[in-house]
Every structure is written in structure tokens, then in C-alpha cells.
Design an enzyme around this catalytic site. Structure first.
Site, PDB file in Angstrom:
ATOM      1  N   ILE A   1      38.677  37.442  44.826  1.00 27.56           N
ATOM      2  CA  ILE A   1      38.277  36.180  45.454  1.00 27.56           C
ATOM      3  C   ILE A   1      37.076  36.352  46.367  1.00 27.56           C
ATOM      4  O   ILE A   1      36.604  35.397  46.951  1.00 27.56           O
ATOM      5  CB  ILE A   1      39.440  35.532  46.248  1.00 27.56           C
ATOM      6  CG1 ILE A   1      40.058  36.534  47.220  1.00 27.56           C
ATOM      7  CG2 ILE A   1      40.487  34.958  45.315  1.00 27.56           C
ATOM      8  CD1 ILE A   1      41.097  35.921  48.134  1.00 27.56           C
ATOM      9  N   GLY A   2      36.590  37.542  46.478  1.00 37.41           N
ATOM     10  CA  GLY A   2      35.403  37.701  47.298  1.00 37.41           C
ATOM     11  C   GLY A   2      34.999  39.145  47.368  1.00 37.41           C
ATOM     12  O   GLY A   2      35.759  40.047  46.998  1.00 37.41           O
ATOM     13  N   SER A   3      33.769  39.359  47.821  1.00 35.66           N
ATOM     14  CA  SER A   3      33.371  40.732  48.073  1.00 35.66           C
ATOM     15  C   SER A   3      32.362  40.696  49.186  1.00 35.66           C
ATOM     16  O   SER A   3      31.558  39.777  49.279  1.00 35.66           O
ATOM     17  CB  SER A   3      32.784  41.373  46.822  1.00 35.66           C
ATOM     18  OG  SER A   3      31.545  40.800  46.537  1.00 35.66           O
ATOM     19  N   GLY A   4      32.464  41.646  50.051  1.00 41.06           N
ATOM     20  CA  GLY A   4      31.576  41.646  51.207  1.00 41.06           C
ATOM     21  C   GLY A   4      31.179  43.055  51.538  1.00 41.06           C
ATOM     22  O   GLY A   4      31.351  43.969  50.723  1.00 41.06           O
ATOM     23  N   GLY A   5      30.665  43.204  52.722  1.00 41.05           N
ATOM     24  CA  GLY A   5      30.150  44.490  53.121  1.00 41.05           C
ATOM     25  C   GLY A   5      31.218  45.570  53.168  1.00 41.05           C
ATOM     26  O   GLY A   5      30.936  46.745  53.042  1.00 41.05           O
TER      27      GLY A   5
ATOM     28  N   GLY B   1      34.034  45.660  51.246  1.00 35.97           N
ATOM     29  CA  GLY B   1      34.757  45.909  50.024  1.00 35.97           C
ATOM     30  C   GLY B   1      35.078  44.616  49.306  1.00 35.97           C
ATOM     31  O   GLY B   1      34.518  43.565  49.592  1.00 35.97           O
TER      32      GLY B   1
ATOM     33  N   VAL C   1      37.752  41.697  47.830  1.00 39.01           N
ATOM     34  CA  VAL C   1      38.968  41.012  48.266  1.00 39.01           C
ATOM     35  C   VAL C   1      39.673  40.409  47.048  1.00 39.01           C
ATOM     36  O   VAL C   1      39.037  39.806  46.187  1.00 39.01           O
ATOM     37  CB  VAL C   1      38.627  39.888  49.271  1.00 39.01           C
ATOM     38  CG1 VAL C   1      39.898  39.318  49.862  1.00 39.01           C
ATOM     39  CG2 VAL C   1      37.718  40.405  50.358  1.00 39.01           C
TER      40      VAL C   1
ATOM     41  N   LYS D   1      42.187  43.294  50.943  1.00 37.04           N
ATOM     42  CA  LYS D   1      40.813  43.796  51.008  1.00 37.04           C
ATOM     43  C   LYS D   1      40.819  45.290  50.744  1.00 37.04           C
ATOM     44  O   LYS D   1      41.438  46.053  51.484  1.00 37.04           O
ATOM     45  CB  LYS D   1      40.232  43.478  52.378  1.00 37.04           C
ATOM     46  CG  LYS D   1      38.842  43.987  52.580  1.00 37.04           C
ATOM     47  CD  LYS D   1      38.193  43.369  53.804  1.00 37.04           C
ATOM     48  CE  LYS D   1      37.724  41.977  53.522  1.00 37.04           C
ATOM     49  NZ  LYS D   1      36.939  41.353  54.574  1.00 37.04           N
TER      50      LYS D   1
ATOM     51  N   ASP E   1      29.015  40.731  62.788  1.00 38.62           N
ATOM     52  CA  ASP E   1      28.625  40.186  61.490  1.00 38.62           C
ATOM     53  C   ASP E   1      29.135  38.754  61.352  1.00 38.62           C
ATOM     54  O   ASP E   1      29.865  38.430  60.415  1.00 38.62           O
ATOM     55  CB  ASP E   1      29.156  41.083  60.365  1.00 38.62           C
ATOM     56  CG  ASP E   1      28.424  40.851  59.047  1.00 38.62           C
ATOM     57  OD1 ASP E   1      27.379  40.158  59.061  1.00 38.62           O
ATOM     58  OD2 ASP E   1      28.892  41.339  58.006  1.00 38.62           O
TER      59      ASP E   1
END
Ligand SMILES: *[C@@H]1O[C@H](CO)[C@@H](O)[C@H](O)[C@H]1NC(C)=O
Ligand SMILES: *[C@@H]1O[C@H](CO)[C@@H](O)[C@H](O)[C@H]1NC(C)=O
Ligand SMILES: *[C@@H]1O[C@H](CO)[C@@H](O)[C@H](O)[C@H]1NC(C)=O
Ligand SMILES: *[C@@H]1O[C@H](CO)[C@@H](O)[C@H](O)[C@H]1NC(C)=O
Ligand SMILES: *[C@@H]1O[C@H](CO)[C@@H](O)[C@H](O)[C@H]1NC(C)=O
Ligand SMILES: *[C@@H]1O[C@H](CO)[C@@H](O)[C@H](O)[C@H]1NC(C)=O
Ligand SMILES: *[C@@H]1O[C@H](CO)[C@@H](O)[C@H](O)[C@H]1NC(C)=O
Length: 848
Positions: free
Chosen positions: A499-503, A505, A507, A521, A616
Site C-alpha cells: 500500500i505504499g513505499s517510502g524512504g 521501506g 508498506v 512496514k 520528514d
């Protein structure tokens, strides 16, 4: 006790008071009584002992026992419907049944018998004429011109009624016990000039400012605490300004009581006069184990509410009131140290801590444990020490020893003892005396930890041997629940639904065995620190609870894999709803999102034990749930990425477009750097698109004086913060609002948001408001500040450079960037401070 023969109360009034009075019809109890009035308990013993009632009988003045079974009598004011004693005159000297109350021109006096006064109001400049009980619960003595000579609200006991104030320097004192005695105990609520605190024997154990729903508006000195049904307020500036507020969600029209109970808990109860129900709306400390004597001396308080003696101690219910005493019978607590020279120090386990360590400074730092103990040996009032190996800090416990709580594992406690009879030579230097870690007796461990231990032990026996670090978990209290990797794999159907990816890792969405939805996460770019540091950080994050912060539900450390399990936020991140959604967020919702995010950040900055700088802040890290719930995510994680051990670089992380200018210079990164990022997000919320976007030629033409650059494809890059500055100067705020909301928003509403946002992005961090102030401005309780144009001109330069650098890097790197910066303490030339490099986070995280 049989009911003594009593003639009806009104007859009593008529006979003793108004004997010559022509008035015949009178209420059973009256709101006011003239002087030359005498009353005795026997005359009031009908059902309640009441002789004075407020206009609508909400409150009564009575001579009564505080509990039916108690024979101690007090002169009290009671809230009838809730049976709450809101004030008592003689709390420290109860009276007997032969007591009398007299109201004379000198004031109000309680006599134990007919001659011995036990309590009285202070002398007055003019003669008293009458006594009144108001509907607010306030008892007044008035002179003949109705001036207030004395009022019970000025000398509160252990409770405040809504509307009542408590001046700085004054305090509420809790009762000593639950046995119906109202006498003063050792807990106090004290209003100081910058906070309201709870104290036990003078030692602080809670501060109003620590409460997660408390916000500070200014730093003016406090004049008084004001309590009403909407909250607790510390007022300053001659009582005109709110310094700090703890808003209470309850019935704001109703009645509420703030009481410090005999256990040391401050609770606010709101009373609904319609259905006559009481409802607890606030309590402090919310962690009961923070209360010094929540258990007995040397008992360990667990979050489950149980109390067990600390290791090395046991209790025998038949002796010493069940107090904890040393298991080693050759040791006793020192009674006085005059005759002792040789003390033994009984070690407590290192996951135990003491409430006062968080509120007092160590007596000395940078010493070793032997020096710390010898300081305690020399001080008669010292009962034990806590020592932090890491910092060499020595904390002393003096005068009173309360219960223990689980701690951060940083400090080890030692209780001062003396040997009696045959000295037990083994005891003295045995490190960690009965604290052998191996097989933990569940009885000696805080429940929460015991659970972790059991999980670990179960693991050890049921599976192949895991690494020995498992045992480490035991000594890091406050850890959130540890969840099995297998369970997470199952919960996420083998990490299927990303459902997501960020700095940090990727999710995944998952459903735990209990049916609750979670966001899992998988952290990919973990710093080089060890597992223990990782767990320590997790414990810190896990302890942070605020309605506007995403809650960490659990974690999993599976070999090199580290996973964090968060509560699931249905509507995903703000960037999706704001920039990509099919539905347009209406203005009201945007205001709620702005306020929720600001409150979450304000809490990180000033609400929790350690200030946390998010580093952030961006729409991707602001998550939405149904009913406009707003929560900040990813807080506390930037620390996980800090390779502190290397000592060479401070790695800082932020996202292009939201980074404050000080990231690029040598100035310190502070909470004001988050304020800047928040300001940038606020601008995006106003406009409903990214601050730097590409507009086609045609639509851009509509905005004439548009600060922009043109790229080779004939597309215009608009730097919205600069546009916002220029429109602010022109006073043309409606230009700035999301075009999709045209006609739905009024200019002054946009103006407020724009002005706040511009103040947040001042180049000089000192000119930016604190997040708490931002909250105040958004709520309208703090006046708006005028943006300083001088500190905003950098947008013209920075904006252009921003556009250039993003063109340069377009498509080659993710939105995230990392900045390597030398620590400010470095002695190298200042020129090197300004050299920074953009490194793709993929590049950085790759080799790790
Ligand atoms: C109260 O008693 C005093 C002394 O007995 C008397 O002088 C005074 O007039 C009385 N006042 C009233 C209001 O009855
Ligand atoms: C007493 O009750 C009446 C009727 O409910 C109300 O109008 C009045 O304001 C009340 N008095 C006070 C002092 O609250
Ligand atoms: C009050 O009087 C009673 C009986 O005269 C006596 O036993 C008691 O000790 C007195 N209490 C105080 C607080 O003086
Ligand atoms: C409670 O007190 C605060 C601070 O004085 C005030 O702003 C608020 O309006 C009060 N609320 C009520 C219901 O009186
Ligand atoms: C401690 O010393 C005091 C006087 O210095 C003496 O009265 C007392 O008995 C001593 N106590 C013990 C346990 O030796
Ligand atoms: C502790 O520190 C003191 C003074 O700094 C020193 O004299 C002593 O030797 C140290 N003890 C140990 C066990 O290191
Ligand atoms: C003992 O230590 C406490 C706390 O540091 C200090 O306040 C007190 O003055 C000391 N007493 C003596 C006799 O040194």
C-alpha cells in the site's frame, strides 16, 4: 445507631433563629443564613445533616461523616446528586457528635464541644452579616453591604469545581486514605509559575505539560489555574492569556470536578445533570505506574495493575503490613545512620526504574558506581541510588522510597541496607545479587515483560535455538508487542498487498489474527546500529500515544528483517487524497487536516518525554482515517537511520520541497525545521497540488504575475510558496485557493492559512512559530502573526534553485534525498559546512 429523636429542620430554624420572625413558610434548607446561628450535629441528623442548600439545591452544606460507616464528622459542602464532597472545613480534625457550628459577626467557627474551637474562618476587617451557598458550590461570608469577606473557593481542599481557580503557589492536597478520613495525605497538585505539577512529599511525578492533550500557547508566567467543564487552563498575563491548556472533551455546559484522589491520581469527572451520570474525562498520570506509591514501598508496579516485590525482596502478609522486606534475613533497612558505617547495596534489576529519576537531575555525573554508593552512605537521608552506567549519572533517593516501575534499562537501582547479626560476607560485592537473569521468576517481573519473556522462553523450547540476543528483549521495557514473522507473513498474505513505499521501506496491508487491520512496514534502509539500539528506539516510539500520531502496534525483528506494525489508516496518505483523489477535499476538511497534523507535531515537539524532531514532514507522512482523523506517521524513525557510531557524519534525511534552508547550512536542525516543512505542506493543502508543479502554457496565462521558470518543453514551473508570498503582499488571497474550491471559501479563511504558512517558512528559524503556537493560531486562540517579508525573500532565490535542481534530477532519483552533513561540532573550516551532496536513498540503502 438508632435514630435520635429530632424535630423537623424547619422547626429548628424557626425556633433557634427566627423565634420572633413573622415568616412562617421557609425552605427546609436555605441558601443563606444570617448571623447568630448555632447548629449542632444532633439537630441535623435527619437524613443528611444539611442546613444550608444552594438556590436549586445542587449543593448543600452539611455536618456529616464522609462515609456511612465512618464516625468521623466533618463540616462539608457536598454536591448532592453525585455525592461528591467538594470542600471540607476541618479535614485534619474531625469532630464528634457533640460538636457545634456557630456563625457570628466574627465568622464561622466549629467547636468540638461548646468551648473548644477546632476550626474557624480568619478574622475579617468588617463584621460578618450572613453566610450564603451559591449554585456554583462556593460558600460565602458576606458583610452588611454584601461584600465577600471569605469564600470556600479560596481555600480548596482536594477538589476544584468547574469555575473555580487555583492561584500559582497554591495547591490541592489529596486525602490520606480511602477509609472516609479526609485528612491531608502526601499527594499534592501544585500550580507553579510555568506548569501545574503533581507532587508526592514534595517530589514531582507528573506535569500538566506532559499530558498528551496539553498545549502551551505562550511562555508567560502563570497567574492561576482555571478549571471549567471545557478544560484545565493555566492563565497568565494578569489572567487574560492562556499559557497552557488541556482541553477536555465532555459536556461543556455541565458541571465537572477535578479531584486529586488519595491514590495520587488527578481525575476530571464531568457530571450530567440530566441523566445524573458521572463520566471520567481526564486523568493524570495516564500511566498509573508513574504514581510514586501506587503500590507499596519497593513493590514493582506493572501496567496490568498488579504489585509484586522487587527482586531480592519478598512480603509476608502477616508482617510489616505486607511491606516488601529483604529476602536475605541478615539485611534490614537502616533506621538511622548514626551508628552505621558499613552499608550493603542490594541491586534491583536494571529494567526497574523510579519515578523521580525522570524529574530530578542526578546528584553527580561522570562517576562510577562505588562513588555513587559512597555518596549515599554519607547521607543519612539517602535510601538508595540509581546509577546509569552509560552516563555515569548518580541519582539519589532520599527520605521516601515508593514503588518501582519498569524503566528504560538505562539505570540500575541499589537499595541501601545494613547487615544485622552474623554478617553475610557473600552479599556485599555479588554483582546484581539475586538478579540472575536465567530463569525469571514471573513473580518478580513486570507483567508486560513477563509476557515477552514467556514468548521468548516458549520460542526457545519450541523451536531451534535463536540467537542469544533474544534475551536482550527482556531488558528493554516499554517495547510494543513483538509479533512473529510467520504471523506477519500470514497477515499480509506473504507481503502481497503493497500500500505504499517510502524512504524507510515498503508498506503492506495486513490483517492480524484478532481481525484488526494493520499496516506492516518492512524497513529496508536500516542504519548500522545494533539490534539493541533498534529495539530501544522502537520502545521510545511505542510509548508515544497521541490521537494525531499513528500508533505503533508491534514489531518484529527476524534476523536482519525488521518490521514495524502500525494501526491501519483507511484513507491512506494525504498526498493521494489531496493530489490524486477523485474526490476533492472540502475546505473544512482541509482545516481539520491542517489542525490535526499540527497537533501531532506539537506533541512530538513538546508533549512527550523526549523532544522528537520528525525530520520528514510531508503529505506522504500524514495519514487519514474515516471521520477526518489525521495522524502523522514515520516519526522517530529518522533516528534509526543515524549511523551515530561512525561519528564522522550526521546523516540527515528529508524530502525535497519540504526541507528547511538550515539543512543546507551549518545551522542546527531543530523542531523549527519541522515547522518549515509543515508550512510547505500547509501551502499544498491550501492549493490542493504540489508546491512545484508543471502547468501548461494556457492555464498559466490566467495567473499573470506568476513567479515561474520555463523549461525546454514550453511548460511552466510554478513555485507556489513564492506565489503565496506575492499574493499575500497584494492581499489577493482567493487567487491561492484550490481552483476546485472556487466560490466555496471566503478570503479571510484563506488569509489565515496563508499567513500561518508563510510564518512557518520564514528563513530564520527563530522567526517561525512553534507548532504549539501554530495550533493556537489555527484554533483561533492565539492571534495571527504578520509574516516578515525580509525573512521570506529567500523564496525568490531558493524557489528558482529548487526548480533547477529538481529539473536536474527529474526521473533519476526518487523523491527522497539524503544530505550528508558534518556535525556542527567539527573543527574543520566553515566552508565545508556548506558542501552537501544529494544522494539517492536507493544508492545509500543499497549496500546496507
Ligand atoms: C447577634 O448577637 C449579638 C450579640 O448577642 C447582637 O448584638 C446582634 O444584634 C445580633 N445580630 C443579629 C443580626 O441578630
Ligand atoms: C435554578 O433553576 C432554574 C430553573 O431550572 C433556573 O432558571 C435558574 O437559573 C437556576 N438558578 C441558578 C442559580 O442556577
Ligand atoms: C472532641 O471531643 C471528643 C469528646 O469530647 C474527644 O474525645 C475528642 O478527642 C475531641 N476531638 C478533638 C479533635 O479535639
Ligand atoms: C473555560 O475557561 C477558558 C479559559 O478561561 C475559557 O476560554 C472557556 O470559554 C471556558 N469555558 C466555559 C464553558 O466556561
Ligand atoms: C545508636 O546510637 C545512639 C546514640 O548515639 C544509641 O542511643 C543507640 O542505642 C544506637 N543504636 C544502635 C542500634 O546501636
Ligand atoms: C571510582 O572512582 C573513584 C574516584 O573517581 C576512584 O578512586 C575509584 O578507584 C573508582 N572505583 C572503581 C571500582 O573504579
Ligand atoms: C543528602 O542528599 C540530598 C539530595 O542530594 C541533599 O538534599 C541533602 O542535603 C543531603 N544531606 C546531607 C546531610 O548531606
Amino acid at each position: 445507631m438508632g435514630r435520635p429523636p429530632v424535630f423537623p429542620f424547619y422547626l429548628f430554624i424557626l425556633c433557634t433563629l427566627f423565634s420572633p420572625s413573622p415568616a412562617l413558610a421557609g425552605p427546609i434548607s436555605v441558601p443563606s443564613i444570617p448571623i447568630n446561628f448555632t447548629a449542632s450535629y444532633l439537630q441535623f441528623i435527619d437524613n443528611s445533616g444539611a442546613f444550608l442548600a444552594s438556590e436549586n439545591s445542587s449543593f448543600q452544606a452539611r455536618i456529616t461523616n464522609s462515609k456511612p460507616e465512618s464516625r468521623s464528622l466533618y463540616f462539608v459542602i457536598i454536591h448532592v446528586a453525585s455525592h461528591t464532597i467538594v470542600w471540607s472545613a476541618n479535614r485534619n480534625r474531625h469532630i464528634s457528635q457533640s460538636s457545634q457550628l456557630r456563625l457570628t459577626a466574627q465568622g464561622l467557627t466549629l467547636y468540638n464541644d461548646s468551648t473548644h474551637p477546632i476550626w474557624s474562618t480568619p478574622p475579617n476587617p468588617t463584621p460578618v452579616s450572613s453566610m450564603h451557598l451559591l449554585e456554583s458550590g462556593n460558600l460565602l461570608l458576606l458583610d452588611s453591604t454584601n461584600n465577600i469577606l471569605w469564600q470556600s473557593f479560596d481555600s480548596p481542599t482536594d477538589l476544584l469545581v468547574s469555575g473555580q481557580t487555583l492561584p500559582a503557589g497554591k495547591s490541592l492536597v489529596a486525602s490520606s486514605g480511602d477509609d472516609g478520613e479526609l485528612s491531608q495525605g502526601s499527594y499534592r497538585l501544585v500550580v507553579g509559575d510555568d506548569d501545574a505539577v503533581l507532587q508526592w512529599n514534595g517530589m514531582v511525578y507528573w506535569k500538566l505539560s506532559m499530558d498528551e492533550n496539553t498545549f502551551r500557547d505562550t511562555s508567560l508566567p502563570v497567574d492561576f489555574l482555571m478549571f471549567n467543564a471545557t478544560g484545565l487552563f493555566l492563565m497568565g498575563g494578569n489572567g487574560q492569556k492562556i499559557v497552557m491548556k488541556r482541553i477536555i472533551k465532555g459536556n461543556s455546559q455541565g458541571l465537572a470536578f477535578a479531584k486529586l484522589d488519595y491514590k495520587g491520581l488527578l481525575s476530571v469527572v464531568s457530571f450530567d445533570s440530566i441523566d445524573r451520570s458521572s463520566n471520567q474525562v481526564m486523568d493524570g498520570p495516564s500511566d498509573r505506574c508513574q504514581i510514586p506509591m501506587i503500590c507499596k514501598k519497593l513493590d514493582v508496579c506493572s501496567s496490568g495493575g498488579s504489585c509484586r516485590c522487587a527482586p531480592g525482596f519478598h512480603n509476608d502478609p502477616r508482617m510489616n503490613n505486607g511491606d516488601c522486606i529483604p529476602t536475605d534475613t541478615s539485611l534490614v533497612f537502616p533506621d538511622s545512620c548514626n551508628n552505621h558505617t558499613d552499608f550493603k547495596y542490594l541491586s534491583l534489576r536494571n529494567e526497574l526504574d523510579y519515578f523521580s529519576n525522570d524529574f530530578t537531575d542526578p546528584v553527580i555525573r561522570g562517576v562510577n558506581i562505588s562513588l555513587c554508593q559512597s555518596l549515599c552512605s554519607k547521607n543519612c537521608s539517602c535510601l538508595g541510588v540509581f546509577f546509569s552506567q552509560r552516563f555515569g549519572s548518580c541519582y539519589m533517593i532520599t527520605d521516601y522510597l515508593g514503588s518501582m516501575k519498569s524503566g528504560s534499562g538505562d539505570r540500575v537501582g541499589y537499595v541501601k541496607m545494613v547487615a544485622v547479626g552474623v554478617p553475610n560476607s557473600d552479599v556485599k560485592d555479588k554483582p546484581g545479587f539475586p538478579t540472575i537473569v536465567a530463569v525469571l521468576l514471573p513473580s518478580s517481573v513486570v507483567l508486560a515483560i513477563a509476557v515477552v519473556v514467556l514468548v521468548c522462553l516458549r520460542r526457545r523450547f519450541s523451536r531451534s535455538k535463536q540467537d542469544d540476543e533474544e534475551m536482550d528483549l527482556v531488558s528493554i521495557p516499554g517495547l510494543p508487542v513483538r509479533i512473529d514473522y510467520a504471523e506477519l507473513a500470514e497477515a499480509t498474505e506473504n507481503f502481497k498487498n503493497q500500500i505504499g513505499s517510502g524512504g524507510f521501506g515498503t508498506v503492506y496491508k495486513g490483517t492480524l489474527l484478532d481481525g484488526s487491520e494493520v499496516a506492516v512496514k518492512k524497513i529496508t534502509c536500516l542504519g548500522s546500529q545494533g539490534k539493541r539500539e533498534f529495539l530501544t528506539e522502537i520502545a521510545v516510539i511505542g510509548k508515544i500515544h497521541h490521537v494525531n500520531l499513528v500508533r505503533l502496534r508491534g514489531f518484529c525483528a527476524h534476523g536482519p528483517q525488521k518490521l514495524l506494525v502500525y494501526e491501519y489508516m483507511m484513507r491512506g496518505s494525504l498526498d493521494r487524497t489531496l493530489f490524486q483523489g477523485d474526490t476533492v477535499l472540502d475546505w473544512k476538511e482541509r482545516c481539520e487536516i491542517a489542525l490535526g497534523a499540527a497537533r501531532g507535531l506539537a506533541y512530538l515537539h513538546s508533549g512527550c518525554e523526549h523532544k522528537i524532531i520528525h525530520c520528514d514532514v510531508k503529505p506522504e507522512n500524514i495519514l487519514l482515517h474515516h471521520k477526518s482523523q489525521v495522524k502523522i506517521s514515520d516519526f522517530g524513525l529518522s533516528k534509526l537511520l543515524t549511523p551515530e557510531q561512525s561519528g564522522l557524519f550526521t546523516t540527515l534525511r528529508g524530502t525535497r520541497g519540504y526541507l528547511a534552508p538550515e539543512w543546507l547550512t551549518s545551522s542546527a536542525i531543530t523542531d523549527k525545521s519541522d515547522v518549515y516543512s509543515y508550512g510547505m505542506v500547509l501551502l499544498e493543502i491550501i492549493r490542493g497540488s504540489k508546491n512545484s508543479t508543471t502547468r501548461s502554457n494556457s492555464s498559466a496565462a490566467a495567473l499573470s504575475p506568476c513567479p515561474s521558470t520555463w523549461d525546454s518543453a514550453g511548460q511552466q514551473r510554478v513555485y507556489f510558496p513564492l506565489l503565496a508570498l506575492e499574493m499575500h503582499v497584494e492581499g489577493n488571497y482567493l487567487e491561492l485557493v484550490d481552483p476546485r474550491l472556487a466560490g466555496q471559501v471566503r478570503s479571510h479563511e484563506v488569509e489565515k492559512m496563508v499567513r500561518i504558512a508563510l510564518c512557518c517558512v520564514h528563513e530564520d528559524p527563530n522567526l517561525r512559530p512553534t507548532m504549539t503556537n501554530v495550533v493556537g493560531m489555527l484554533e483561533g486562540v492565539v492571534p495571527l502573526v504578520e509574516p516578515r517579508l525580509k525573512s521570506l525573500n529567500f523564496l525568490r532565490f531558493y524557489g528558482r534553485r529548487f526548480a533547477e535542481s529538481s529539473t536536474m534530477s527529474e526521473g533519476t532519483q526518487p523523491n527522497q534525498l539524503m544530505l550528508y552533513r558534518q556535525p556542527t561540532s567539527s573543527t574543520s573550516s566553515t566552508a565545508s559546512y556548506n558542501s552537501f551532496s544529494y544522494v539517492s536513498s536507493q544508492q545509500v540503502s543499497g549496500p546496507r
